[in-house]
Design a protein around this motif. Structure first.
Motif, short mmCIF file in Angstrom:
data_model
loop_
_atom_site.label_atom_id
_atom_site.label_comp_id
_atom_site.label_asym_id
_atom_site.label_seq_id
_atom_site.Cartn_x
_atom_site.Cartn_y
_atom_site.Cartn_z
N LEU A 61 -33.05 -5.28 -83.07
CA LEU A 61 -33.08 -4.11 -83.95
C LEU A 61 -32.42 -2.92 -83.26
O LEU A 61 -31.70 -2.14 -83.89
CB LEU A 61 -34.52 -3.79 -84.34
N TRP A 62 -32.68 -2.76 -81.95
CA TRP A 62 -32.02 -1.68 -81.21
C TRP A 62 -30.51 -1.81 -81.29
O TRP A 62 -29.80 -0.85 -81.54
CB TRP A 62 -32.44 -1.69 -79.74
N ARG A 63 -30.01 -3.02 -81.05
CA ARG A 63 -28.57 -3.20 -81.04
C ARG A 63 -27.96 -2.88 -82.40
O ARG A 63 -26.92 -2.22 -82.49
CB ARG A 63 -28.21 -4.63 -80.62
N ARG A 64 -28.60 -3.32 -83.46
CA ARG A 64 -28.08 -3.00 -84.79
C ARG A 64 -28.12 -1.50 -85.06
O ARG A 64 -27.18 -0.93 -85.62
CB ARG A 64 -28.89 -3.75 -85.85
N ALA A 65 -29.21 -0.85 -84.64
CA ALA A 65 -29.31 0.59 -84.85
C ALA A 65 -28.29 1.34 -84.01
O ALA A 65 -27.63 2.28 -84.48
CB ALA A 65 -30.72 1.07 -84.52
N ALA A 66 -28.12 0.92 -82.76
CA ALA A 66 -27.23 1.63 -81.84
C ALA A 66 -25.76 1.39 -82.15
O ALA A 66 -24.92 2.25 -81.86
CB ALA A 66 -27.55 1.21 -80.41
N GLN A 67 -25.44 0.25 -82.73
CA GLN A 67 -24.04 -0.06 -83.03
C GLN A 67 -23.63 0.33 -84.45
O GLN A 67 -22.46 0.27 -84.78
CB GLN A 67 -23.80 -1.56 -82.85
N GLY A 68 -24.58 0.74 -85.26
CA GLY A 68 -24.25 1.08 -86.64
C GLY A 68 -24.03 -0.14 -87.50
O GLY A 68 -23.06 -0.22 -88.26
N SER A 69 -24.94 -1.10 -87.42
CA SER A 69 -24.84 -2.30 -88.26
C SER A 69 -26.15 -2.61 -88.98
O SER A 69 -26.43 -3.76 -89.30
CB SER A 69 -24.39 -3.51 -87.43
N LEU A 70 -26.95 -1.58 -89.22
CA LEU A 70 -28.20 -1.79 -89.96
C LEU A 70 -27.95 -2.15 -91.42
O LEU A 70 -28.73 -2.88 -92.03
CB LEU A 70 -29.08 -0.54 -89.88
N SER A 71 -26.85 -1.64 -91.99
CA SER A 71 -26.56 -1.92 -93.40
C SER A 71 -26.44 -3.42 -93.65
O SER A 71 -26.74 -3.90 -94.75
CB SER A 71 -25.26 -1.23 -93.82
N GLU A 72 -26.02 -4.15 -92.64
CA GLU A 72 -25.83 -5.59 -92.79
C GLU A 72 -27.14 -6.30 -93.12
O GLU A 72 -27.14 -7.32 -93.80
CB GLU A 72 -25.22 -6.17 -91.52
N VAL A 73 -28.26 -5.76 -92.63
CA VAL A 73 -29.54 -6.42 -92.86
C VAL A 73 -30.50 -5.60 -93.70
O VAL A 73 -31.46 -6.14 -94.27
CB VAL A 73 -30.21 -6.78 -91.51
N GLY A 75 -29.28 -2.97 -96.03
CA GLY A 75 -28.70 -2.55 -97.29
C GLY A 75 -28.00 -1.21 -97.27
O GLY A 75 -27.83 -0.56 -96.23
N ALA A 76 -27.59 -0.78 -98.47
CA ALA A 76 -26.68 0.35 -98.63
C ALA A 76 -27.28 1.69 -98.22
O ALA A 76 -26.53 2.64 -97.97
CB ALA A 76 -26.21 0.41 -100.08
N ASN A 77 -28.60 1.80 -98.14
CA ASN A 77 -29.20 3.08 -97.73
C ASN A 77 -28.76 3.51 -96.34
O ASN A 77 -28.89 4.69 -95.98
CB ASN A 77 -30.73 2.97 -97.75
N PHE A 78 -28.24 2.58 -95.55
CA PHE A 78 -27.90 2.89 -94.17
C PHE A 78 -26.40 3.05 -93.94
O PHE A 78 -25.96 3.18 -92.80
CB PHE A 78 -28.46 1.80 -93.25
N ILE A 79 -25.60 3.07 -94.99
CA ILE A 79 -24.15 3.15 -94.82
C ILE A 79 -23.75 4.44 -94.10
O ILE A 79 -23.01 4.42 -93.11
CB ILE A 79 -23.42 3.03 -96.17
N GLU A 80 -24.20 5.59 -94.61
CA GLU A 80 -23.80 6.85 -93.99
C GLU A 80 -24.31 6.94 -92.56
O GLU A 80 -23.61 7.44 -91.66
CB GLU A 80 -24.32 8.03 -94.81
N ARG A 81 -25.50 6.47 -92.33
CA ARG A 81 -26.07 6.48 -90.98
C ARG A 81 -25.25 5.60 -90.04
O ARG A 81 -24.95 5.97 -88.91
CB ARG A 81 -27.51 6.00 -91.06
N ASP A 82 -24.89 4.40 -90.49
CA ASP A 82 -24.09 3.50 -89.65
C ASP A 82 -22.72 4.08 -89.35
O ASP A 82 -22.23 4.01 -88.22
CB ASP A 82 -23.93 2.14 -90.35
N ALA A 83 -22.08 4.65 -90.37
CA ALA A 83 -20.75 5.22 -90.18
C ALA A 83 -20.77 6.36 -89.17
O ALA A 83 -19.91 6.45 -88.29
CB ALA A 83 -20.18 5.69 -91.51
#
Length: 521
Positions: A61-73, A75-83
């Motif tokens: 979960l850390w890696r996904r959050a830190a790399q900006g890939s939370l949207s992959e698991v 959903g779309a609510n995390f697009i702006e955050r990931d970008a």
């Protein structure tokens, strides 16, 4: 409720591809692994394997959050955050980046990730309960994953302060706050109602000449699992114990055979915001974010001006706002330079190692077996000429001191806002959604300790390392089926510690389980 999944194997033998010789993992009564290897390469492969055994979901979960890939698991609510998170990653020469931490850091990272991936392969066959409930499977790691900048950016909050100080539009601050926004799941548990207030800080530390070094590594919220993991690493050239981030090799704060140290946040200015013409020169970087539930990825551009990444626009006035941050320079991945500090044997060694530490900004306290004390600030601080940067302050130019007349050094973390807290504490898990999940994953409520309620604390004793003590609540393991899931909560609640055993004899006297990792023949 179904029976909990099997916990990680902590005794017997496991074959681990890539090892040159057997590695012994001795877990003590408090769940701390003491790793004994014949080569550094084997040592760090075993560290990656062991930390993944105990914390794989947290690491993933850390890696996904830190790399900006939370949207992959999620959903779309995390697009702006990931970008926005991706806009503040390192984009320079990778080999130069590795070399800035030390000549063997890439080798260590490669071995560490090999160990993580060995456990990931097992977890893909029998997914831990956390992944089943979250709805995705763990992924394999790359050494470059450890070069992430998000943790360091979150610790460098002066850009937000500059927005306030310069009276810039709130949209600029809102954009910056999206970097590294913690992941969340729907219907998260409500916090325990507050019944008192306190001003929280990011921890504190103190060391006395000829005495001990104590530190607390505080965060504003109690979380489960702990944001720290305690580990002991021993191989030729290595004998170090202390706390680390579960997703990193080495030890961030602790002691080796001769030196104890701590790391406390220090306030330095490493970020500036620039209002620039939208018509000015810039580099455009195209990227794509995979989004759960969508057939096509989300495509977007990152604009990089001569100062840094653009985070917001004022189209009415033809302006764009760029953030320059020293963390985008080589060698600024958070805490990775601790690998150099781990091997320091003198004050001179210690300061030389800290010259490699660029992020996050820290005041390092020092205490050695001869009773010497010192402190050194470590950060990549720009030299400013007006609004422009013209170089970097040398380590010698940052605050430091050795054996002061008072015989004592201290560090106090950055004070936060006065906040309401409850005398009752809950260690909340990100998957604690709904009553059944909260019962399974959350720990508490329990009574807060009478004084320092930091979940991570330690007292290090150079005159007899085995008298050192520590706490990292709620426990070493994230698995509800493990005896070390919540076994440290009672000690924490009482303001107590467990022995941080270090010598071979003390480890043997407190052994709970021994696992041997065997090379593949």
């Amino acid at each position: 409720m179904p029976a909990p999944p099997p916990v990680a194997q902590v005794s017997g033998t496991i074959v681990l591809p890539g090892l040159a010789a057997p590695v012994r993992i001795v877990r003590d009564r408090w769940g701390v692994p003491h790793i004994y290897a014949r080569t550094p390469d084997d040592l760090f492969e075993a560290q990656g394997f062991v930390q993944a055994q105990d914390r794989l979901f947290q690491m993933d979960l850390w890696r996904r959050a830190a790399q900006g890939s939370l949207s992959e698991v999620l959903g779309a609510n995390f697009i702006e955050r990931d970008a926005m998170t991706r806009r503040f990653q390192y984009r320079g020469d990778v080999e130069g980046e590795w070399a800035s931490y030390g000549p063997d850091t890439k080798t260590i990272a490669t071995a560490f990730v090999r160990g993580i991936n060995a456990w990931v392969a097992r977890a893909l066959e029998h997914p831990p309960d956390e992944f089943v409930r979250a709805g995705w499977k763990p992924a394999f790691w790359l050494p470059a994953d450890l070069l992430n900048r998000t943790d360091a950016f979150l610790a460098s909050g002066d850009a937000i302060e500059e927005v306030r100080r310069s009276k810039l539009h709130a949209v600029v601050a809102d954009a910056i706050r999206r970097v590294g926004t913690p992941p969340f799941f729907s219907t998260m548990a409500a916090p325990v109602a507050a019944d008192q207030t306190a001003t929280r800080s990011d921890g504190e530390a103190a060391a006395a000449r000829g005495g001990s070094l104590s530190f607390s590594d505080a965060h504003h919220n109690l979380s489960h699992p702990s944001f720290r993991y305690i580990v002991h690493l021993k191989a030729p050239g290595w004998n170090v114990i202390g706390v680390t981030s579960p997703w990193l090799p080495g030890v961030a704060a602790g002691h080796n055979e001769r030196v104890a140290w701590s790391m406390t946040p220090v306030d330095v200015d490493t970020q500036d915001i620039y209002a620039e013409s939208m018509k000015g020169p810039k580099t455009l970087i195209n990227d794509a974010i995979i989004v759960k539930g969508r057939g096509d990825p989300f495509l977007y551009e990152t604009e990089i001006t001569r100062h840094g990444a653009v985070v917001a626009f004022d189209r009415a006035n033809n302006l764009e706002y760029a953030v320059r941050w020293s963390g985008t320079e080589p060698g600024a991945a958070g805490e990775l330079a601790a690998l150099a500090v781990d091997r320091a044997r003198t004050w001179i060694d210690f300061r030389a190692a800290l010259a490699r530490w660029k992020m996050p900004a820290r005041r390092a306290l020092y205490l050695d077996v001869e009773g010497n004390v010192g402190f050194q600030d470590a950060a990549l601080v720009p030299i400013r000429r007006g609004r422009e940067w013209s170089g970097w302050l040398r380590t010698d130019s940052l605050p430091h001191g050795f054996n002061p007349t008072a015989g004592r050094v201290s560090a106090h973390g950055l004070a936060g806002e006065t906040a309401a807290i409850s005398r009752q504490a809950v260690f909340a898990h990100v998957l604690g959604t709904g009553a059944a999940a909260r019962q399974r994953f959350n720990i508490g409520p329990v009574v807060r300790p009478p004084e320092d309620d930091s979940p991570v604390r330690a007292v290090l004793e150079p005159h007899d390392w085995d008298r050192s003590r520590a706490i990292s609540a709620p426990g070493q393991s994230e698995s509800p089926g493990s005896p070390h899931f919540a076994d440290l909560v009672r000690l924490w609640s009482n303001g107590e510690y467990f022995p941080l055993v270090f010598s071979d004899g003390a480890v043997r006297a407190n052994t709970e389980a021994t696992l041997t990792l065997e090379p593949q023949r």
